[in-house]
Design a protein around this motif. Structure first.
Motif: not given
Length: 284
Positions: A19-21, A66-73, A95-97, A102-104
């Protein structure tokens, strides 16, 4: 072992991945690059994944954000992890979530509740749990009231630079669990703030397990914060602890020279860096 057949208590292991923390690691290098991801996935495969895949108690779910923009590989590798560990359930977050992890976690757990009580366990993606961890937590939870936190005061640190293993005592460690009544008021272990301040919660109940080292913090060069913080650590000999208790196939070195010329200097560097954090703050 009737407590293991008690489906009224559900168990979840909760882990954040990429995650982009943070923008940088503790050495100032950028994170979430392809190089960083490759290193993180290797750590996960070598240490974290086998410790969960080999849990003696199997009736739990492992939620990983996981970040949704994680590369497909890398997403394909996640699918291969699920073959090794069916309990693994990836959750891809926009990414913006990521900052709302904690809420997720709370929403994911609440949507999966089927029993009367729930245990949530905190685990970083580069650390490991003893293969008896989930079983032991569930056994203890059967006799503890809702709202109780469980922490194992002792554990290990494995340093990957020279492959040495230290036993430490750290009651405020992050390998915590919490027992809650099932329902919409569930917060999960991530909903109570930093593990370091759990004991400051008014009227908090914490079950301290004194003599069972059931966790292993992996200290590597790209950790965000973990390092040689404990001067009273005991150096362990042989590979049997990692292999038998964690399913980790790593060589373990030990000896007086390693302690004096590797661990102690590292402890001193860590101490100096922490003093800097105190006065100037962190820069990642």
């Amino acid at each position: 072992m009737s407590y293991l057949n008690n489906n009224a208590i559900q168990c979840f292991v909760l882990t954040r991945f990429n995650l982009p923390l943070w923008n940088k690691d503790k050495k100032g290098a950028p994170v979430r690059t392809m190089k960083w991801l490759e290193h993180r996935f290797l750590l996960f495969e070598e240490y974290c994944l086998p410790s969960i895949a080999n849990q003696t108690y199997k009736n739990f779910e492992w939620l990983i954000l996981f970040d949704s923009k994680t590369p497909d590989i890398f997403k394909e590798r996640v699918l291969s992890f699920q073959q090794k560990c069916p309990q693994l359930s990836p959750v891809y977050v926009k990414p913006n979530g990521g900052q709302y992890f904690a809420q997720i976690f709370r929403d994911e757990v609440v949507n999966k509740l089927r029993g009367e009580r729930v245990i949530t366990i905190y685990l970083d993606n580069d650390d490991a749990l003893d293969i008896h961890f989930v079983e032991d937590v569930k056994r203890r939870a059967a006799n503890l009231p809702n709202g109780t936190f469980i922490t194992y005061d002792n554990g290990y640190q494995f340093f990957t630079d020279y492959n040495y293993l230290m036993r430490i005592r750290y009651p405020k460690n992050h390998f915590m669990s919490v027992i809650e009544a099932a329902g919409t008021r569930v917060k999960t272990i991530y909903g109570y703030g930093s593990h370091y301040y759990i004991d400051k919660i008014p009227n908090v109940r914490i079950e301290h397990v004194k003599n069972q080292p059931l966790w292993c913090e992996v200290v590597h060069e790209k950790n965000m914060g973990n390092d040689a913080y404990f001067l009273n650590a005991k150096m362990m000999k042989g590979e049997s602890i990692l292999q038998t208790a964690y399913g980790i196939q790593e060589k373990v070195n030990s000896g007086l020279c390693l302690y004096l010329f590797r661990f102690i200097p590292r402890y001193i560097r860590t101490f100096i860096r922490r003093v800097g954090y105190f006065f100037f703050g962190r820069h990642w």
